[in-house]
Structure formats: C-alpha cells, structure tokens
Scaffold this motif. Structure first.
Motif, PDB file in Angstrom:
ATOM      1  N   ARG A   1      35.916  31.249  38.608  1.00  0.00           N
ATOM      2  CA  ARG A   1      35.460  29.892  38.913  1.00  0.00           C
ATOM      3  C   ARG A   1      35.739  29.472  40.358  1.00  0.00           C
ATOM      4  O   ARG A   1      34.990  28.675  40.932  1.00  0.00           O
ATOM      5  CB  ARG A   1      36.117  28.902  37.943  1.00  0.00           C
ATOM      6  CG  ARG A   1      35.577  27.484  38.049  1.00  0.00           C
ATOM      7  CD  ARG A   1      36.156  26.604  36.956  1.00  0.00           C
ATOM      8  NE  ARG A   1      35.793  27.087  35.624  1.00  0.00           N
ATOM      9  CZ  ARG A   1      36.204  26.517  34.504  1.00  0.00           C
ATOM     10  NH1 ARG A   1      37.020  25.467  34.540  1.00  0.00           N
ATOM     11  NH2 ARG A   1      35.826  27.015  33.330  1.00  0.00           N
ATOM     12  N   ASP A   2      36.805  30.010  40.967  1.00  0.00           N
ATOM     13  CA  ASP A   2      37.122  29.598  42.335  1.00  0.00           C
ATOM     14  C   ASP A   2      36.169  30.199  43.373  1.00  0.00           C
ATOM     15  O   ASP A   2      36.250  29.888  44.554  1.00  0.00           O
ATOM     16  CB  ASP A   2      38.572  29.923  42.680  1.00  0.00           C
ATOM     17  CG  ASP A   2      38.868  31.421  42.737  1.00  0.00           C
ATOM     18  OD1 ASP A   2      37.936  32.244  42.598  1.00  0.00           O
ATOM     19  OD2 ASP A   2      40.047  31.776  42.915  1.00  0.00           O
ATOM     20  N   ARG A   3      35.283  31.096  42.929  1.00  0.00           N
ATOM     21  CA  ARG A   3      34.277  31.713  43.801  1.00  0.00           C
ATOM     22  C   ARG A   3      34.909  32.530  44.931  1.00  0.00           C
ATOM     23  O   ARG A   3      34.319  32.764  45.959  1.00  0.00           O
ATOM     24  CB  ARG A   3      33.317  30.653  44.378  1.00  0.00           C
ATOM     25  CG  ARG A   3      32.618  29.857  43.311  1.00  0.00           C
ATOM     26  CD  ARG A   3      31.878  28.636  43.837  1.00  0.00           C
ATOM     27  NE  ARG A   3      30.743  29.009  44.664  1.00  0.00           N
ATOM     28  CZ  ARG A   3      30.608  28.661  45.944  1.00  0.00           C
ATOM     29  NH1 ARG A   3      31.541  27.929  46.536  1.00  0.00           N
ATOM     30  NH2 ARG A   3      29.550  29.016  46.621  1.00  0.00           N
ATOM     31  N   LEU A   4      36.134  32.976  44.675  1.00  0.00           N
ATOM     32  CA  LEU A   4      36.871  33.766  45.659  1.00  0.00           C
ATOM     33  C   LEU A   4      37.413  35.051  45.040  1.00  0.00           C
ATOM     34  O   LEU A   4      37.260  36.127  45.610  1.00  0.00           O
ATOM     35  CB  LEU A   4      38.019  32.934  46.245  1.00  0.00           C
ATOM     36  CG  LEU A   4      38.982  33.658  47.191  1.00  0.00           C
ATOM     37  CD1 LEU A   4      38.237  34.158  48.432  1.00  0.00           C
ATOM     38  CD2 LEU A   4      40.129  32.733  47.601  1.00  0.00           C
ATOM     39  N   HIS A   5      38.061  34.914  43.891  1.00  0.00           N
ATOM     40  CA  HIS A   5      38.676  36.068  43.249  1.00  0.00           C
ATOM     41  C   HIS A   5      37.717  36.711  42.248  1.00  0.00           C
ATOM     42  O   HIS A   5      36.799  36.065  41.745  1.00  0.00           O
ATOM     43  CB  HIS A   5      39.987  35.655  42.577  1.00  0.00           C
ATOM     44  CG  HIS A   5      41.011  35.166  43.565  1.00  0.00           C
ATOM     45  ND1 HIS A   5      41.297  33.827  43.730  1.00  0.00           N
ATOM     46  CD2 HIS A   5      41.776  35.839  44.457  1.00  0.00           C
ATOM     47  CE1 HIS A   5      42.210  33.694  44.682  1.00  0.00           C
ATOM     48  NE2 HIS A   5      42.508  34.902  45.132  1.00  0.00           N
ATOM     49  N   LEU A   6      37.971  37.973  41.956  1.00  0.00           N
ATOM     50  CA  LEU A   6      37.033  38.755  41.153  1.00  0.00           C
ATOM     51  C   LEU A   6      37.164  38.475  39.665  1.00  0.00           C
ATOM     52  O   LEU A   6      38.252  38.262  39.142  1.00  0.00           O
ATOM     53  CB  LEU A   6      37.266  40.240  41.399  1.00  0.00           C
ATOM     54  CG  LEU A   6      36.999  40.749  42.822  1.00  0.00           C
ATOM     55  CD1 LEU A   6      37.310  42.234  42.911  1.00  0.00           C
ATOM     56  CD2 LEU A   6      35.559  40.487  43.230  1.00  0.00           C
ATOM     57  N   SER A   7      36.028  38.523  38.989  1.00  0.00           N
ATOM     58  CA  SER A   7      35.982  38.453  37.537  1.00  0.00           C
ATOM     59  C   SER A   7      36.192  39.855  36.971  1.00  0.00           C
ATOM     60  O   SER A   7      36.255  40.856  37.708  1.00  0.00           O
ATOM     61  CB  SER A   7      34.624  37.913  37.084  1.00  0.00           C
ATOM     62  OG  SER A   7      33.595  38.825  37.457  1.00  0.00           O
ATOM     63  N   ALA A   8      36.260  39.946  35.637  1.00  0.00           N
ATOM     64  CA  ALA A   8      36.364  41.256  35.001  1.00  0.00           C
ATOM     65  C   ALA A   8      35.163  42.128  35.380  1.00  0.00           C
ATOM     66  O   ALA A   8      35.301  43.336  35.615  1.00  0.00           O
ATOM     67  CB  ALA A   8      36.455  41.098  33.489  1.00  0.00           C
ATOM     68  N   GLU A   9      33.981  41.513  35.468  1.00  0.00           N
ATOM     69  CA  GLU A   9      32.791  42.263  35.871  1.00  0.00           C
ATOM     70  C   GLU A   9      32.899  42.731  37.317  1.00  0.00           C
ATOM     71  O   GLU A   9      32.475  43.838  37.671  1.00  0.00           O
ATOM     72  CB  GLU A   9      31.538  41.401  35.694  1.00  0.00           C
ATOM     73  CG  GLU A   9      30.244  42.164  35.899  1.00  0.00           C
ATOM     74  CD  GLU A   9      29.018  41.373  35.486  1.00  0.00           C
ATOM     75  OE1 GLU A   9      27.897  41.821  35.792  1.00  0.00           O
ATOM     76  OE2 GLU A   9      29.183  40.308  34.860  1.00  0.00           O
ATOM     77  N   GLY A  10      33.485  41.895  38.164  1.00  0.00           N
ATOM     78  CA  GLY A  10      33.697  42.285  39.550  1.00  0.00           C
ATOM     79  C   GLY A  10      34.619  43.485  39.667  1.00  0.00           C
ATOM     80  O   GLY A  10      34.341  44.441  40.418  1.00  0.00           O
ATOM     81  N   TYR A  11      35.719  43.463  38.928  1.00  0.00           N
ATOM     82  CA  TYR A  11      36.641  44.598  38.971  1.00  0.00           C
ATOM     83  C   TYR A  11      36.016  45.845  38.345  1.00  0.00           C
ATOM     84  O   TYR A  11      36.304  46.967  38.781  1.00  0.00           O
ATOM     85  CB  TYR A  11      37.949  44.250  38.268  1.00  0.00           C
ATOM     86  CG  TYR A  11      38.885  43.446  39.148  1.00  0.00           C
ATOM     87  CD1 TYR A  11      39.381  43.977  40.336  1.00  0.00           C
ATOM     88  CD2 TYR A  11      39.277  42.165  38.794  1.00  0.00           C
ATOM     89  CE1 TYR A  11      40.239  43.252  41.156  1.00  0.00           C
ATOM     90  CE2 TYR A  11      40.139  41.426  39.599  1.00  0.00           C
ATOM     91  CZ  TYR A  11      40.609  41.970  40.778  1.00  0.00           C
ATOM     92  OH  TYR A  11      41.458  41.240  41.591  1.00  0.00           O
TER      93      TYR A  11
END
Length: 224
Positions: A201-211
């Motif tokens: 939500r912070d548009r900075l850190h990665l989601s599970a999909e990002g990782y």
C-alpha cells in the motif's frame, strides 16, 4: 580502454575522500541496533563461509523467507537494514560482508541515497568503493548489484534511477567478477510505469508478487 582506465582512476580518487568524510564510526552509530542484532545472530550460529549473502536496504530486510527462497543454494544469509543508503553498505563492509566470507554478495541499495540528494555518479562511486573493499579482502568473491527498482512513490526520481542503473551496469560489464541483476525493467508495464501489483500500500516496498518476481530474476545469477 584509455577512457575506462581514466574513469576507474577518477572513481577511486573520488571514493577515497568520501570514505574519509562519512567515516565508519557514524554509520556504525546510526545502525548500531541492526549491527548488534546481526552480531547476536552470529554468536548463536555463525554462517559457514562460501554462502550467498544479500545486503542492503529495506527491500532486503523485508524479504521474508529469503534464506529458504532458493532451495538449490546450501546457504543464504540476509543482512538488510531498512532505510540504509548505498554509502552505508560501503562504510560497513567490514561488518556486513567480510565476516561471512561469501562466494557471492548481492547488494540492493541506492534509492535512499537519491532521496537524500546523491547524484547517479555518486552512487557509482559508492558502488565502486563497496566492490573494492570486498574484493581486496576476498578476491574470489563475486559482487552483484540488484538494479534500483522503479518505486511508484518515487516517480520523480525515475530519471536518476535509470541513470544510476546504467552507470553501474556499464561499470559491471567492464570488470570481471561483477554482475548486474536487472529487476527494474521487469517491474515496468507496457507504458514504462511501475506495475502497482508489485508493491504494498505504501507504493514503495514490495508485495509478495513483487518478491516472487525478484526471486525469478535473481535465481539464475546465483549459479556458481
């Protein structure tokens, strides 16, 4: 070749006074809690030498399950400290890297430096300083730079991110025992904008999909 030699000499001369100006003590003081936690973990069980070491800022610190994300790797060590800069990792090589004697170091850092006003060329200088310290002490150790990701909350920095990534990639391609892991490109959509599903939500850190995406991209670079 002459231009590359000149650039290498210039970077070495530039990085040396930066190391003096920032100094090891301020970084050690700023990150004392994290460094103490790493030391406590090492006292409980010191990782064996020859593993794969991930260091850098919050994208490394928040990568839950990183130690088991690559089952073909016998040993993966995570030493991320959130909010840190590339310059901090360079200042703290003797604490973050050298004790583990890894065969491979993967470094993710640089976003926070840019936020604090560093230039892409300064990031290159800090990366060179990091590499020089690692490979002076551990000549056989390979160093890989994970490219700066295109964070949606930091769109204004996108040109600087791209320039820093290109400078570091160019340096890596001109030197042996270095590697460049391009996560930036795959994190953009067809319009060249960051893919929102890859972030929390912070548009900075990665989601599970990002990782999950990072794992796919990083995995081939871990092979000996």
């Amino acid at each position: 070749m002459k231009r590359r030699a000149w650039l290498a000499a210039w970077l070495a001369a530039w990085a040396a006074p930066m190391a003096w100006a920032q100094g090891g003590a301020p970084a050690q003081q700023r990150w004392k809690t994290d460094l103490d936690a790493f030391a406590a973990a090492d006292r409980q069980k010191m990782p064996a030498p020859g593993g794969v070491l991930f260091v850098g800022s919050s994208s490394i610190r928040l990568w839950n399950g990183l130690e088991t994300a690559f089952p073909d790797q016998p040993l993966v060590v995570r030493r991320g400290f959130g909010g840190s800069r590339l310059s901090d990792s360079a200042d703290l090589v003797h604490r973050l890297v050298l004790p583990y004697q890894p065969r491979l170091v993967l470094l993710y850092a640089g976003e926070n430096d840019l936020v604090e006003g560093a230039t892409p060329l300064e990031l290159l200088g800090q990366f060179v300083r990091f590499v020089q310290q690692v490979q002076t002490a551990l000549p056989a150790t390979r160093v890989a730079f994970i490219s700066i990701k295109p964070s949606p909350s930091r769109l204004a920095l996108m040109p600087a991110m791209r320039e820093a990534n290109l400078l570091i990639q160019t340096h890596v391609l001109a030197h042996e025992n270095l590697d460049y892991v391009d996560v930036h490109t795959a994190m953009l959509d067809n319009d060249g904008q960051p893919r929102p599903e890859l972030y929390v939500r912070d548009r900075l850190h990665l989601s599970a999909e990002g990782y999950g995406l990072w794992r796919q991209i990083v995995s081939p670079h871990l092979r000996p």
